[in-house]
Design a protein around this motif. Structure first.
Motif, PDB file in Angstrom:
ATOM      1  N   SER A 163       0.830  -1.206   0.000  1.00 49.86           N
ATOM      2  CA  SER A 163       0.000   0.000   0.000  1.00 49.86           C
ATOM      3  C   SER A 163       0.866   1.259   0.000  1.00 49.86           C
ATOM      4  O   SER A 163       0.584   2.221  -0.730  1.00 49.86           O
ATOM      5  CB  SER A 163      -0.918  -0.007   1.224  1.00 49.86           C
ATOM      6  OG  SER A 163      -1.598   1.228   1.357  1.00 49.86           O
ATOM      7  N   PHE A 164       1.920   1.248   0.791  1.00 52.16           N
ATOM      8  CA  PHE A 164       2.760   2.443   0.891  1.00 52.16           C
ATOM      9  C   PHE A 164       3.545   2.681  -0.400  1.00 52.16           C
ATOM     10  O   PHE A 164       3.598   3.804  -0.907  1.00 52.16           O
ATOM     11  CB  PHE A 164       3.723   2.307   2.079  1.00 52.16           C
ATOM     12  CG  PHE A 164       4.520   3.551   2.350  1.00 52.16           C
ATOM     13  CD1 PHE A 164       3.979   4.602   3.078  1.00 52.16           C
ATOM     14  CD2 PHE A 164       5.801   3.688   1.855  1.00 52.16           C
ATOM     15  CE1 PHE A 164       4.698   5.767   3.301  1.00 52.16           C
ATOM     16  CE2 PHE A 164       6.544   4.847   2.076  1.00 52.16           C
ATOM     17  CZ  PHE A 164       5.980   5.885   2.807  1.00 52.16           C
ATOM     18  N   ILE A 165       4.161   1.616  -0.924  1.00 52.56           N
ATOM     19  CA  ILE A 165       5.002   1.784  -2.114  1.00 52.56           C
ATOM     20  C   ILE A 165       4.164   2.144  -3.337  1.00 52.56           C
ATOM     21  O   ILE A 165       4.504   3.060  -4.100  1.00 52.56           O
ATOM     22  CB  ILE A 165       5.829   0.504  -2.377  1.00 52.56           C
ATOM     23  CG1 ILE A 165       6.863   0.337  -1.264  1.00 52.56           C
ATOM     24  CG2 ILE A 165       6.503   0.564  -3.745  1.00 52.56           C
ATOM     25  CD1 ILE A 165       7.674  -0.934  -1.375  1.00 52.56           C
ATOM     26  N   THR A 166       3.057   1.428  -3.530  1.00 56.15           N
ATOM     27  CA  THR A 166       2.226   1.677  -4.714  1.00 56.15           C
ATOM     28  C   THR A 166       1.379   2.933  -4.566  1.00 56.15           C
ATOM     29  O   THR A 166       1.365   3.792  -5.452  1.00 56.15           O
ATOM     30  CB  THR A 166       1.310   0.472  -4.995  1.00 56.15           C
ATOM     31  OG1 THR A 166       2.107  -0.707  -5.115  1.00 56.15           O
ATOM     32  CG2 THR A 166       0.529   0.681  -6.277  1.00 56.15           C
ATOM     33  N   GLY A 167       0.674   3.029  -3.422  1.00 54.84           N
ATOM     34  CA  GLY A 167      -0.244   4.152  -3.241  1.00 54.84           C
ATOM     35  C   GLY A 167       0.440   5.461  -2.902  1.00 54.84           C
ATOM     36  O   GLY A 167       0.186   6.493  -3.533  1.00 54.84           O
ATOM     37  N   GLN A 168       1.332   5.417  -1.927  1.00 55.75           N
ATOM     38  CA  GLN A 168       1.950   6.655  -1.441  1.00 55.75           C
ATOM     39  C   GLN A 168       3.130   7.122  -2.295  1.00 55.75           C
ATOM     40  O   GLN A 168       3.392   8.319  -2.387  1.00 55.75           O
ATOM     41  CB  GLN A 168       2.424   6.460   0.013  1.00 55.75           C
ATOM     42  CG  GLN A 168       1.312   6.178   1.006  1.00 55.75           C
ATOM     43  CD  GLN A 168       0.523   7.425   1.358  1.00 55.75           C
ATOM     44  OE1 GLN A 168       0.691   8.477   0.753  1.00 55.75           O
ATOM     45  NE2 GLN A 168      -0.359   7.307   2.348  1.00 55.75           N
ATOM     46  N   ILE A 169       3.832   6.163  -2.931  1.00 51.87           N
ATOM     47  CA  ILE A 169       5.042   6.539  -3.669  1.00 51.87           C
ATOM     48  C   ILE A 169       4.797   6.551  -5.178  1.00 51.87           C
ATOM     49  O   ILE A 169       4.909   7.597  -5.827  1.00 51.87           O
ATOM     50  CB  ILE A 169       6.212   5.598  -3.316  1.00 51.87           C
ATOM     51  CG1 ILE A 169       6.546   5.706  -1.824  1.00 51.87           C
ATOM     52  CG2 ILE A 169       7.443   5.927  -4.158  1.00 51.87           C
ATOM     53  CD1 ILE A 169       7.626   4.758  -1.354  1.00 51.87           C
ATOM     54  N   ASN A 170       4.474   5.382  -5.758  1.00 53.09           N
ATOM     55  CA  ASN A 170       4.356   5.295  -7.224  1.00 53.09           C
ATOM     56  C   ASN A 170       3.283   6.233  -7.779  1.00 53.09           C
ATOM     57  O   ASN A 170       3.520   6.969  -8.743  1.00 53.09           O
ATOM     58  CB  ASN A 170       4.057   3.855  -7.639  1.00 53.09           C
ATOM     59  CG  ASN A 170       5.225   2.926  -7.373  1.00 53.09           C
ATOM     60  OD1 ASN A 170       6.347   3.381  -7.138  1.00 53.09           O
ATOM     61  ND2 ASN A 170       4.980   1.636  -7.396  1.00 53.09           N
ATOM     62  N   TYR A 171       2.096   6.179  -7.171  1.00 54.44           N
ATOM     63  CA  TYR A 171       1.018   7.067  -7.616  1.00 54.44           C
ATOM     64  C   TYR A 171       0.961   8.337  -6.771  1.00 54.44           C
ATOM     65  O   TYR A 171       0.781   9.435  -7.291  1.00 54.44           O
ATOM     66  CB  TYR A 171      -0.332   6.334  -7.551  1.00 54.44           C
ATOM     67  CG  TYR A 171      -0.535   5.342  -8.671  1.00 54.44           C
ATOM     68  CD1 TYR A 171      -1.145   5.715  -9.865  1.00 54.44           C
ATOM     69  CD2 TYR A 171      -0.103   4.027  -8.536  1.00 54.44           C
ATOM     70  CE1 TYR A 171      -1.325   4.802 -10.893  1.00 54.44           C
ATOM     71  CE2 TYR A 171      -0.277   3.106  -9.555  1.00 54.44           C
ATOM     72  CZ  TYR A 171      -0.890   3.495 -10.732  1.00 54.44           C
ATOM     73  OH  TYR A 171      -1.066   2.595 -11.758  1.00 54.44           O
ATOM     74  N   GLY A 172       1.124   8.181  -5.468  1.00 52.71           N
ATOM     75  CA  GLY A 172       1.022   9.331  -4.567  1.00 52.71           C
ATOM     76  C   GLY A 172       2.126  10.343  -4.738  1.00 52.71           C
ATOM     77  O   GLY A 172       1.986  11.502  -4.323  1.00 52.71           O
ATOM     78  N   GLY A 173       3.234   9.929  -5.372  1.00 50.75           N
ATOM     79  CA  GLY A 173       4.320  10.877  -5.605  1.00 50.75           C
ATOM     80  C   GLY A 173       3.922  12.028  -6.506  1.00 50.75           C
ATOM     81  O   GLY A 173       4.567  13.084  -6.497  1.00 50.75           O
ATOM     82  N   ARG A 174       2.888  11.849  -7.299  1.00 49.62           N
ATOM     83  CA  ARG A 174       2.395  12.920  -8.174  1.00 49.62           C
ATOM     84  C   ARG A 174       1.379  13.827  -7.475  1.00 49.62           C
ATOM     85  O   ARG A 174       1.073  14.901  -7.964  1.00 49.62           O
ATOM     86  CB  ARG A 174       1.732  12.322  -9.419  1.00 49.62           C
ATOM     87  CG  ARG A 174       2.660  11.483 -10.273  1.00 49.62           C
ATOM     88  CD  ARG A 174       1.916  10.963 -11.500  1.00 49.62           C
ATOM     89  NE  ARG A 174       2.764  10.116 -12.313  1.00 49.62           N
ATOM     90  CZ  ARG A 174       3.611  10.541 -13.246  1.00 49.62           C
ATOM     91  NH1 ARG A 174       3.717  11.842 -13.471  1.00 49.62           N
ATOM     92  NH2 ARG A 174       4.345   9.706 -13.944  1.00 49.62           N
ATOM     93  N   VAL A 175       0.817  13.337  -6.370  1.00 51.71           N
ATOM     94  CA  VAL A 175      -0.311  14.017  -5.736  1.00 51.71           C
ATOM     95  C   VAL A 175       0.192  15.100  -4.788  1.00 51.71           C
ATOM     96  O   VAL A 175       1.031  14.835  -3.914  1.00 51.71           O
ATOM     97  CB  VAL A 175      -1.198  13.002  -4.984  1.00 51.71           C
ATOM     98  CG1 VAL A 175      -2.355  13.713  -4.290  1.00 51.71           C
ATOM     99  CG2 VAL A 175      -1.726  11.946  -5.955  1.00 51.71           C
TER     100      VAL A 175
END
Length: 458
Positions: free
Chosen positions: A304-316
């Protein structure tokens, strides 16, 4: 309705029917697919109408359904070929190419073919791929790489050609040499170019190249179709935890499609418009695969952290958007997907997680997805979808009217066609008669002692 009844004979009595049978007309107007369910129009009013007249009726009753109904109309009249988004595989594209024909990827926001190209280059013969992003002070390096690649039979991808305007004339001359009998040109060589639309991109390169437009697919079905078209059989069957991998891969792909498609709702979808692209999905797939391959038990918190917060969340950048992103991620990626059967992504159960073994079966399920996306899959209210579809329908009608030939009434003077024909007639009258050698004097075409004809005669 009054205007339609007044100007179109087929709608005579429409207003009276609506006034007399208001409840039946209301029930029809509330249908999700009024064009397909035209037989439910009160008093058989729909059965007597042509397909185009049904579109007019829908425009009167349900303006937000015009765009969807137009798509159904085109499918009915011309076939589904004109309404479905074709998905071209990279291997099909390369099969049509050769060493003298550059492959040009026309870029758009949110679409990047680099990962697809890299994945395809690793398959089969495992071709050597060189990648160079053009920009400042990269021209000489690009020319050197191109000359070396064509001798050694390597593939060369020159990215972002629109950022190297000064290099485009040189690129044009280099590609022009491909058409000549160049002994240094290896048959295995391929030149790949990616560029945003630019008026200074060489026309001859476009004419001689194989063009591929990389636009973000519109709709969940088109998005999922492209994702699964790019998945190789070896990749799909390669994970040792096969079932978990296939289920979570489907959930991740649907999550990617949803975060992209929410942008169509404007500020209702995201407070800030983010450019999620294929790189986000590719990186997340790699991480998911590694988690399943290397860990005995999947760590949902880490995923959840790597995919949501980093891969996608890095743009948010907006806090509320980040909370929304994580809520969506946990809807499409959670332990219940692996333990329950017929897992539903929405409360209305309109989207069910398929549990199959082969890539062909998953592709078949995706091909049967509905063309129109239900708002509940995005976590949106029906009113948000109505606002979006109304805007799209108005834009469609506006575009049609703008492209319609302008017809002037007779009292307004001559039409454009009449003016053009008059000008052509005047030009024709002023042109001199065509000179024909056969009708001329033969004496003036007699050659002199040197075997040449008098210059004035020719």
């Amino acid at each position: 309705a009054c205007t339609a009844e007044e100007k179109i004979g087929a709608f005579l009595g429409l207003t009276g029917s609506i006034a007399q049978f208001a409840m039946q007309w209301t029930d029809y107007a509330n249908l999700k697919h009024p064009y397909a369910d035209f037989k439910k129009i009160p008093l058989g009013f729909g059965e007597k109408r042509t397909t185009f007249e049904r579109l007019i009726l829908i425009r009167i009753l349900k303006p937000e359904k015009v765009r969807i109904s137009c798509s159904k109309y085109v499918e009915h009249e011309l076939g589904s070929f004109y309404t479905e988004n074709p998905s071209v595989r990279i291997d099909e594209l390369f099969a049509d190419s050769n060493c003298r024909m550059p492959i040009i990827f026309v870029l758009s926001q949110g679409a990047d073919p680099t990962e697809q190209i890299k994945a395809y280059a690793k398959e089969g013969k495992k071709r050597e791929l060189g990648i160079l992003s053009l920009g400042k002070e990269q021209e000489q390096k690009a020319e050197k790489e191109l000359n070396e690649s064509k001798k050694q039979g390597k593939w060369l991808l020159l990215q972002n050609c629109h950022l190297a305007k000064s290099f485009m004339p040189k690129l044009e001359s280099l590609v022009a040499r491909f058409e000549e009998e160049d002994p240094t040109l290896n048959p295995d060589f391929r030149l790949l170019l990616s560029s945003m639309p630019a008026d200074y991109f060489p026309i001859t390169v476009l004419q001689n190249g194989l063009k591929y437009t990389t636009e973000p697919p519109a709709g969940l079905k088109a998005n999922m179709t492209r994702t699964y078209c790019d998945i190789r059989e070896s990749e799909f069957e390669g994970c040792k935890k096969s079932r978990d991998w296939k289920l979570l891969l489907y959930g991740l792909s649907l999550f990617h499609a949803v975060v992209q498609e929410r942008r169509k709702f404007g500020p209702l979808g995201w407070n800030v418009r983010y450019e999620f692209n294929e790189t986000d999905l590719s990186t997340s797939k790699t991480m998911l695969y590694d988690f399943l391959e290397t860990k005995e038990e999947l760590s949902w918190d880490a995923l959840s952290f790597i995919t949501g917060q980093i891969n996608y969340g890095g743009r948010v950048t907006d806090d509320w958007d980040r909370k929304l992103l994580m809520c969506l991620f946990h809807r499409f990626m959670n332990p219940a997907m692996l333990s329950s059967t017929n897992y539903a992504f929405t409360p209305q159960k309109s989207y069910i997680l398929p549990d199959y073994k082969t890539l062909a079966e998953y592709s078949s399920v995706i091909s049967k997805m509905q063309e129109h996306d239900e708002p509940d899959i995005f976590g949106m209210h029906d009113n948000a979808d109505i606002a979006y579809e109304t805007r799209r329908s108005d834009n469609l009608i506006s575009s049609i009217l703008q492209n319609q030939p302008k017809i002037r009434p007779k009292s307004a003077g001559k039409s454009n066609d009449e003016i053009v024909l008059e000008l052509l007639t005047k030009f024709k009258e002023t042109l001199p008669e065509t000179l024909e050698k056969e009708k001329g004097l033969k004496e003036i075409f007699i050659a002199n002692s040197s075997g040449k004809i008098n210059s004035l005669s020719t």
